[in-house]
Motif scaffolding. Structure first.
Motif, short mmCIF file in Angstrom:
data_model
loop_
_atom_site.label_atom_id
_atom_site.label_comp_id
_atom_site.label_asym_id
_atom_site.label_seq_id
_atom_site.Cartn_x
_atom_site.Cartn_y
_atom_site.Cartn_z
N ASP A 55 21.24 -31.14 45.94
CA ASP A 55 21.75 -30.24 46.99
C ASP A 55 21.65 -30.99 48.32
O ASP A 55 20.57 -31.26 48.82
CB ASP A 55 20.91 -28.96 47.02
N VAL A 56 22.81 -31.36 48.86
CA VAL A 56 22.87 -32.19 50.06
C VAL A 56 23.27 -31.31 51.25
O VAL A 56 24.15 -30.46 51.14
CB VAL A 56 23.88 -33.34 49.87
N PHE A 139 37.64 -19.10 58.37
CA PHE A 139 36.59 -20.07 58.64
C PHE A 139 35.25 -19.37 58.58
O PHE A 139 35.08 -18.30 59.17
CB PHE A 139 36.79 -20.71 60.02
N THR A 140 34.30 -19.96 57.88
CA THR A 140 32.97 -19.35 57.85
C THR A 140 32.26 -19.65 59.16
O THR A 140 32.36 -20.76 59.70
CB THR A 140 32.14 -19.87 56.66
N LEU A 141 31.58 -18.65 59.65
CA LEU A 141 30.80 -18.81 60.89
C LEU A 141 29.37 -19.23 60.59
O LEU A 141 28.76 -19.98 61.36
CB LEU A 141 30.80 -17.50 61.67
N ARG A 142 28.87 -18.73 59.46
CA ARG A 142 27.48 -19.03 59.09
C ARG A 142 27.32 -18.73 57.61
O ARG A 142 27.88 -17.78 57.09
CB ARG A 142 26.59 -18.12 59.92
N GLU A 143 26.58 -19.58 56.94
CA GLU A 143 26.26 -19.32 55.54
C GLU A 143 25.07 -18.37 55.52
O GLU A 143 23.98 -18.72 55.96
CB GLU A 143 25.91 -20.62 54.82
N VAL A 144 25.30 -17.18 55.02
CA VAL A 144 24.26 -16.17 54.99
C VAL A 144 23.41 -16.30 53.73
O VAL A 144 22.19 -16.17 53.78
CB VAL A 144 24.89 -14.75 55.06
N LEU A 145 24.06 -16.58 52.62
CA LEU A 145 23.35 -16.67 51.35
C LEU A 145 24.12 -17.57 50.40
O LEU A 145 25.34 -17.45 50.27
CB LEU A 145 23.21 -15.27 50.72
N ARG A 146 23.41 -18.47 49.77
CA ARG A 146 23.98 -19.30 48.69
C ARG A 146 22.88 -19.52 47.70
O ARG A 146 21.88 -20.18 48.00
CB ARG A 146 24.51 -20.63 49.22
N ARG A 147 23.03 -18.95 46.55
CA ARG A 147 22.00 -19.08 45.52
C ARG A 147 22.37 -20.21 44.56
O ARG A 147 23.36 -20.11 43.86
CB ARG A 147 21.88 -17.79 44.73
N PRO A 148 21.58 -21.24 44.51
CA PRO A 148 21.86 -22.31 43.55
C PRO A 148 21.33 -21.99 42.15
O PRO A 148 21.62 -22.70 41.20
CB PRO A 148 21.14 -23.52 44.16
N VAL A 149 20.55 -20.92 42.04
CA VAL A 149 19.92 -20.56 40.77
C VAL A 149 20.61 -19.33 40.20
O VAL A 149 20.70 -18.30 40.86
CB VAL A 149 18.41 -20.27 40.98
N LEU A 150 21.10 -19.44 38.96
CA LEU A 150 21.72 -18.30 38.30
C LEU A 150 20.68 -17.28 37.91
O LEU A 150 19.55 -17.65 37.53
CB LEU A 150 22.47 -18.77 37.06
N PRO A 151 21.01 -15.98 37.94
CA PRO A 151 20.02 -14.97 37.52
C PRO A 151 19.79 -15.06 36.02
O PRO A 151 20.74 -15.12 35.24
CB PRO A 151 20.70 -13.64 37.90
N MET A 152 18.55 -15.11 35.63
CA MET A 152 18.21 -15.26 34.21
C MET A 152 17.66 -13.97 33.62
O MET A 152 17.22 -13.95 32.49
CB MET A 152 17.19 -16.39 34.04
N ASN A 153 17.65 -12.90 34.40
CA ASN A 153 17.05 -11.63 33.95
C ASN A 153 18.09 -10.56 33.69
O ASN A 153 17.89 -9.41 34.04
CB ASN A 153 16.02 -11.17 34.98
N HIS A 154 19.19 -10.90 33.09
CA HIS A 154 20.24 -9.91 32.85
C HIS A 154 20.10 -9.23 31.50
O HIS A 154 19.49 -9.58 30.60
CB HIS A 154 21.63 -10.56 32.95
#
Length: 154
Positions: A55-56, A139-154
């Protein structure tokens, strides 16, 4: 493929830190190193784990501009869809491309260094692509949320 609780634990830990050693991973999931490595190799071979990435920070790399682009095609047959997908996949600025339902056909996420670079991408690439009926950009103004981890509790 059916994943059991140990597989889920392995995937959960690797999504958070793919650089941990097999010994660390084995300890966290409650296995000895050899069976843990065997499970890890099986998850890789069966395509559950598609790869490992870093993740860069795009700002540090000089790519602060993120544009969400919605594309509507004139024709939506299989040949037209594949042609657009082939063209767009050759552009390194395009980080994501999704075929979607609704008013538009495609959702793109593009990263660029400047607004001028976006103008060039638009005029020299996207607008020259055959079969495009319309394009809408945000155009995005700000990244509010980006989850790199998939939910594993489905």
């Amino acid at each position: 493929m059916k994943l059991d609780k140990i597989d889920i634990k392995i995937l959960t830990h690797l999504q958070s830190n793919a650089r941990m050693t097999n010994a660390e991973l084995a300890e966290r999931v409650g296995l000895s190193p050899t069976p843990c490595l065997r499970r890890l190799r099986r998850l890789e071979t069966e395509g559950v784990i598609k790869g490992y990435r870093t993740d860069v920070d795009r700002d540090v790399l000089g790519l602060p501009v993120t544009v969400i682009i919605l594309v509507k095609l004139e024709k939506e047959d299989e040949v037209a869809l594949r042609a657009f997908e082939q063209t767009i996949s050759q552009r390194s600025e395009v980080m994501e491309c999704h075929l979607v339902t609704g008013k538009f056909d495609y959702f793109l996420r593009v990263v660029l260094p400047t607004l001028t670079a976006y103008e060039s991408f638009l005029s020299e690439s996207l607008l020259r692509t055959e079969n495009i009926a319309s394009i809408e950009s945000s155009f995005t103004l700000r990244e509010v949320l980006r989850r790199p981890v998939l939910p594993m509790n489905h």
